[in-house]
Design an enzyme around this catalytic site. Structure first.
Site, mmCIF file in Angstrom:
data_model
loop_
_atom_site.group_PDB
_atom_site.id
_atom_site.type_symbol
_atom_site.label_atom_id
_atom_site.label_comp_id
_atom_site.label_asym_id
_atom_site.label_seq_id
_atom_site.Cartn_x
_atom_site.Cartn_y
_atom_site.Cartn_z
ATOM 1 N N GLU A 54 62.002 17.781 45.925
ATOM 2 C CA GLU A 54 61.229 16.293 46.859
ATOM 3 C C GLU A 54 60.210 16.469 47.402
ATOM 4 O O GLU A 54 59.825 16.307 48.445
ATOM 5 C CB GLU A 54 62.469 16.323 47.744
ATOM 6 C CG GLU A 54 63.930 16.980 47.331
ATOM 7 C CD GLU A 54 65.663 16.269 48.422
ATOM 8 O OE1 GLU A 54 64.492 16.566 49.261
ATOM 9 O OE2 GLU A 54 66.141 15.825 48.025
ATOM 10 N N GLU A 109 70.789 18.840 42.623
ATOM 11 C CA GLU A 109 71.257 19.073 44.223
ATOM 12 C C GLU A 109 72.266 17.243 43.857
ATOM 13 O O GLU A 109 71.794 16.564 43.852
ATOM 14 C CB GLU A 109 70.624 18.780 45.235
ATOM 15 C CG GLU A 109 69.708 19.481 45.719
ATOM 16 C CD GLU A 109 68.875 19.885 46.756
ATOM 17 O OE1 GLU A 109 69.229 18.921 47.957
ATOM 18 O OE2 GLU A 109 67.650 20.332 47.385
HETATM 19 C C1 BG6 Z 1 68.058 17.971 50.371
HETATM 20 C C2 BG6 Z 1 67.653 18.665 50.597
HETATM 21 O O1 BG6 Z 1 67.708 16.656 50.659
HETATM 22 O O2 BG6 Z 1 69.185 17.188 50.990
HETATM 23 C C3 BG6 Z 1 68.515 20.182 50.771
HETATM 24 O O3 BG6 Z 1 66.458 18.734 49.482
HETATM 25 C C4 BG6 Z 1 68.915 19.177 51.329
HETATM 26 O O4 BG6 Z 1 67.306 20.925 51.537
HETATM 27 C C5 BG6 Z 1 70.230 18.684 51.564
HETATM 28 O O5 BG6 Z 1 69.961 20.780 52.573
HETATM 29 C C6 BG6 Z 1 71.623 18.043 51.897
HETATM 30 O O6 BG6 Z 1 70.537 17.273 53.678
HETATM 31 P P1 BG6 Z 1 71.129 18.106 54.765
HETATM 32 O O7 BG6 Z 1 70.364 17.385 55.409
HETATM 33 O O8 BG6 Z 1 72.597 17.435 54.681
HETATM 34 O O9 BG6 Z 1 71.009 19.223 54.634
#
Ligand code: BG6
Length: 496
Positions: free
Chosen positions: A193, A388
């Site tokens: 990101e 992701e």
């Molecule tokens: C993404 C990141 O933005 O979102 C991860 O790359 C992160 O590191 C994921 O864990 C989910 O976000 P959160 O805040 O729910 O952990």
């Protein structure tokens, strides 16, 4: 039902070192920004919209963190103890049938301060062991070079990515990794990101905001971003030179926005907002700054220092594929006054009345993933990788010990069906899908474990108490079947 996914589709999961490894101060690891990030106990959900406000970590807060070995308030220091349990965890990923496992390397495990002359052998050995473990199970490793954890000394001594020296430090790190791992790792991602430096300057860019004049800080962030673009291009060059078969991608937060209404001013505002998302991947895919970004710099009076050599390196080394995270969508309006807002991945957006939200306020929108895939493919015509996607939820262990996470199954099913449709009906080229956090890990935004993403449960609470034992959730066997059938089970009527 026939599969809508190509035979070679890479099914798997993704994690980040700072959210799982723990072992923050052993085997020569230096501290990173993640190790000084204090736990935010957000139990009152009405406060969720404030999570991303004021994410600076000051020199005083860093000092406070350095003065303590506490892991309860600095939970990324203990993670889920993957450092000691990775063999069992990877075996469970293999049991689910993973074809690929995306994980990151903690820069501070290899170069504890970022500027060290020699790498830390124990750090290299650890990742070599992890890679071997993947290969042993026929799992392709996909490595993220930087996922929210620049070494702390690099931040305090050099102002992180604001300093030009960052490019050389990072190149040395990349060279060390490729020398050691070439031939074993086919897929690499440079910065997780990369756009997040604008929203989380400390975590991603190692920028201590309070050190700069407030009126200069936006320019500082874009200067740091420029250094990351150059470092990313250099990383691609180094990796390709050493291992011509390797593929290197960029990774963006695919924030997808809809106009709140069909008023032209809302549509225009949305277009502007989308350009703020695309400018990062545009630069990395086309190897040059888009004119609209340079124009924005000019209009803001920014003087981002970039040499001809920087621009040449960027041009020469575009990415091989485009990877992205996708969690939610939100809306944009020319006049947002009075409109309800909701939390999202490192953002706050206008609420879409047609969508449900997760327990953490993120709007659930599988169709948005299909839209994102089509938009990205039409724009870049490069293979896409969903690096992701997943649902953060509160899981309950039932009296019989089971975890019935049907909500997660439903979320994944709908999102994966959308991916299948994008491939099969819209002609989008998608290389693979790595669900975020196949094993429960610490939330990035909250450092809490109670926002669980996994198909594997970890016995741990928000204060670091628990046995750290792993347990399969209902979604474990469900995802296993999806992979086994190459996605065909998603469309099987009987299954619904
Ligand atoms: C993404 C990141 O933005 O979102 C991860 O790359 C992160 O590191 C994921 O864990 C989910 O976000 P959160 O805040 O729910 O952990």
């Amino acid at each position: 039902m026939e599969s809508k996914f190509p035979k070679e589709f890479l099914w798997g999961g993704a994690t980040a070192a700072n959210q799982i490894e723990g072992a923050w101060n052993i085997d020569g690891k230096g501290l990173s920004t993640a190790d000084v990030h204090k736990f935010k106990d957000i139990t009152d959900k009405s406060q969720l919209n404030k999570v991303h406000e004021n994410c600076d970590v000051t020199d005083e807060q860093i000092q406070e963190a350095l003065n303590t070995d506490d892991t309860e308030y600095y939970p990324k220091r203990h993670g889920i103890d993957y450092y000691h349990k990775y063999k069992d965890d990877i075996a469970m990923f293999a049991e689910m049938g993973f074809k690929i496992y995306r994980f990151s390397i903690a820069w501070s495990r290899i170069y504890p301060n970022g500027d060290d002359k020699q790498p830390n052998e124990k750090g290299l050995q650890f990742y070599e062991d992890v890679i071997h473990e993947c290969i042993k199970h026929n799992i392709e490793p996909l490595i993220t070079l930087s996922h929210y954890e620049p070494p702390l000394t690099f931040c305090t001594k050099y102002n992180g990515w604001y300093s030009r020296e960052s490019i050389e430090f990072f190149s040395t790190y990349v060279k060390t990794l490729i020398d050691r791992f070439k031939g074993k790792v086919k897929y690499w991602v440079t910065f997780n990101e990369i756009d997040s430096i604008i929203r989380h300057p400390f975590m991603t860019g190692g920028l201590i905001e309070s050190r700069f004049k407030p009126e200069d800080f936006e320019e500082v962030m874009y200067q740091a971003m420029h250094h990351q673009f150059v470092a990313s291009a250099k990383a691609i060059e180094i990796i390709h030179q050493e291992d011509p078969k390797a593929k290197v991608g960029c990774m963006i937060t695919k924030l997808t926005y809809y106009p709140f209404s069909c008023k032209p001013c809302d549509v225009l505002e949305t277009q502007k907002r989308m350009r703020k998302v695309y400018c990062f991947s545009d630069t990395q895919v086309f190897g040059e700054y888009p004119k609209y970004l340079l124009k924005a710099y000019e209009n803001k009076g920014f003087h981002i220092k970039m040499t001809d050599e920087d621009l040449a390196i960027m041009k020469k080394n575009p990415v091989d594929f485009v990877s992205f995270s996708y969690y939610q969508t939100s809306c944009v309006a020319a006049n947002p006054n009075g409109l309800e807002t909701t939390a999202g991945n490192t953002t706050i957006g206008i609420k879409n009345p047609h969508l449900k939200t997760s327990e953490w306020g993120w709007q659930i929108d599988p169709t948005g993933l299909r839209i994102a895939l089509v938009d990205l493919y039409d724009r870049y015509r490069k293979p896409l990788f969903i690096a992701e996607n997943g649902l953060g939820a509160i899981d309950t262990v039932e009296a019989d010990g089971s975890i019935q996470d049907d909500y997660r199954i439903e979320y994944m099913k709908q999102h994966l069906k959308a991916v299948g449709q994008a491939i099969h009906e819209d002609g989008v080229e998608v290389m693979g899908y790595t669900v975020w956090g196949p094993i429960d890990l610490l939330s990035n935004s909250l450092s809490q474990i109670s926002k669980r993403y996994g198909m594997i449960y970890v016995d741990l609470d928000n204060h670091g108490h628990g046995t750290y034992t792993r347990k399969k959730k209902k979604s474990f066997d469900w995802y296993k079947k999806v992979i086994e059938t190459n996605g065909a089970s998603l469309f099987d009527e009987e299954e619904r």
